[in-house]
Design an enzyme around this catalytic site. Structure first.
Site, PDB file in Angstrom:
ATOM      1  N   CYS A  35      16.754 -11.039   9.007  1.00 53.65           N
ATOM      2  CA  CYS A  35      15.558 -11.293   8.198  1.00 53.65           C
ATOM      3  C   CYS A  35      15.649 -10.424   6.947  1.00 53.65           C
ATOM      4  CB  CYS A  35      14.284 -10.969   8.981  1.00 53.65           C
ATOM      5  SG  CYS A  35      12.770 -11.274   8.031  1.00 53.65           S
TER       6      CYS A  35
ATOM      7  N   CYS B 101      -5.697 -10.561  -1.231  1.00 57.33           N
ATOM      8  CA  CYS B 101      -4.455 -11.258  -0.895  1.00 57.33           C
ATOM      9  C   CYS B 101      -4.595 -12.759  -1.096  1.00 57.33           C
ATOM     10  CB  CYS B 101      -4.044 -10.945   0.537  1.00 57.33           C
ATOM     11  SG  CYS B 101      -5.262 -11.440   1.774  1.00 57.33           S
TER      12      CYS B 101
ATOM     13  N   ASP C 109     -11.590  -4.536  -0.604  1.00 57.93           N
ATOM     14  CA  ASP C 109     -10.322  -5.161  -0.234  1.00 57.93           C
ATOM     15  C   ASP C 109     -10.548  -6.005   1.014  1.00 57.93           C
ATOM     16  OD1 ASP C 109      -7.708  -5.893   0.187  1.00 57.93           O
ATOM     17  OD2 ASP C 109      -7.020  -3.902   0.801  1.00 57.93           O
TER      18      ASP C 109
END
Length: 416
Positions: free
Chosen positions: A152, A374, A348
């Protein structure tokens, strides 16, 4: 299913190539603008069969598991490894710009902060016992099929190098044929393995996993559904050299460099504010840094995360006072009276954003806000509410801590 020739003209918000079909857009994974492809199509979803024209921006993927099923890949962890850096990074920045434009917001969007391969210290994998042994990897895009991975390139070497050990521990705990998830976090004291959606292991399985953990080097803790099975070392994460012990399943930002970049923007914007509120504070990513210069009121609904923040603040010398409050900001947002002594504020939230909370902020006397998100779509919605309420948006900084995906972080700075 029909077969046809298409020309890709853009990459969409989910990372798929987009072609103009007779009945509207057609989405073709693993394709790039300017490419001519033969596809098999069902409604507006298509699979690329062959290419008659390739983009000059196409490059070899970094991982053997990347790409369409049957062509050597099928792992759903990444969607854009095949795109060269410059257009890929421009695309990531443009995701933020387009989200802002949907709400008619024009502001300075800073250059993308780019992360490198091998920086992800937090990944969530799926696993399932099979007749041939435990399968551990990522879900295939658009399905519940697990693709076992041996490598990965986005993950930190400290995670990739321990995949065999993680597989052995997961195999010892799992039973039946049902899939489960394991969140793997690389902390300063070793790997924190948090298993979820797993049948509670019996005593024999627990003991085998515990013995493996004590034998394997580099594993700090194993938990199942937030219950700690074994903890040779407290999993510690450092926020500006302040040690925080993560609770089981505790959240930290995906990459250390991205976290530092976000924190620098937030701390600089707050400036000389004497009292700061940190909403959706988590374990203290921003609160503890801000407490070096300001009194901080940290608000978070997750009790264990809040306790970790509180413990770190109480055991670190030189910080200003940090008060904590456990509160569901979606159902009970902070009101103007709650913020009457607050000069600056940071929030956040999860991907859903903070709509209920931001509707209350224009009524307060808060002068500066740093919004971290995000999800550019919900961030733009929340910024529009704040702008309508009298705040001025200074800038937005896109941060690519989710490398080779269609996800992008952003920090927006507002004042009035």
């Amino acid at each position: 299913m029909s077969t046809e020739q298409l020309t890709i003209h853009a990459v969409g918000a989910e990372g798929d190539g987009i072609a103009r079909g007779e009945a509207g857009p057609v989405f073709v994974p693993f394709t790039l603008p300017g490419e001519d492809v033969a596809v098999a199509r069902v409604k507006n979803q298509a699979t690329a069969l062959s290419w008659s024209k390739l983009s000059a921006d196409r490059r070899e993927p970094a991982c053997k598991h990347f790409g369409p099923e049957g062509q050597g890949g099928a792992c759903g962890g990444c969607s854009l490894q095949h795109w060269a850096d410059q257009p890929y990074q421009a695309y990531k920045r443009d995701l933020v710009i387009q989200a802002l434009r949907q709400h008619r917001i024009e502001t300075e969007v800073l250059p993308l902060f780019a992360c490198a391969p091998g920086e992800r210290r937090r990944v969530t994998m799926s696993g399932r016992p099979t007749d041939k042994g435990l399968m551990l990897g990522f879900m295939q895009a658009g399905s519940h099929h697990i693709i076992a991975v041996e490598e990965c390139p986005i993950a930190h070497p400290g995670i990739v190098g321990r995949l065999p050990a993680i597989r052995r521990i997961a195999g010892a705990l799992a039973s039946g044929a049902d899939p489960f998830r394991v969140t793997i976090q690389l902390t300063a004291s070793g790997l924190d393995l948090a298993f979820d959606d797993m049948k509670k292991p019996d005593q024999k399985k627990r003991q085998v996993a515990i013995d493996l953990c004590l034998k394997e080097k580099g594993v700090a803790r194993i938990s199942v559904a937030d219950e700690i099975l074994v903890e040779p070392h407290k999993p510690v994460v450092m926020f500006d050299q302040i040690p925080v012990v993560l609770p089981p399943g505790g959240f930290m930002q995906a990459t250390e460099r991205a976290e530092q970049a976000m924190a620098e923007l937030v701390v600089a914007h707050v400036g000389k504010a004497k009292r700061v509120a940190d909403l959706f504070a988590g374990c203290g990513t921003f609160s503890l840094r801000l407490a070096r210069k300001a009194h901080v009121h940290a608000v978070e609904f997750d009790g264990p995360a809040l306790a970790a923040l509180d413990h770190a603040a109480r055991n670190t010398q030189g910080l200003k006072p940090v008060s904590i409050e456990r509160r569901d900001l979606f159902r009970r947002p902070m009101q103007a009276m709650d913020l009457k002594q607050i000069d600056a504020l940071v929030f956040d939230p999860p991907r859903a954003g903070a709509e209920a909370q931001v509707r209350e902020l224009p009524r307060s006397k808060v002068a500066r806000i740093a919004a971290v998100s995000c999800n550019p779509t919900t961030l733009a919605r929340d910024l529009a509410i704040l702008i309508d309420g009298g705040f001025k948006l200074k800038s937005v900084a896109p941060i690519d801590q989710f490398l080779w995906s269609s996800h992008v972080e952003a920090v927006a700075l507002l004042e009035r």
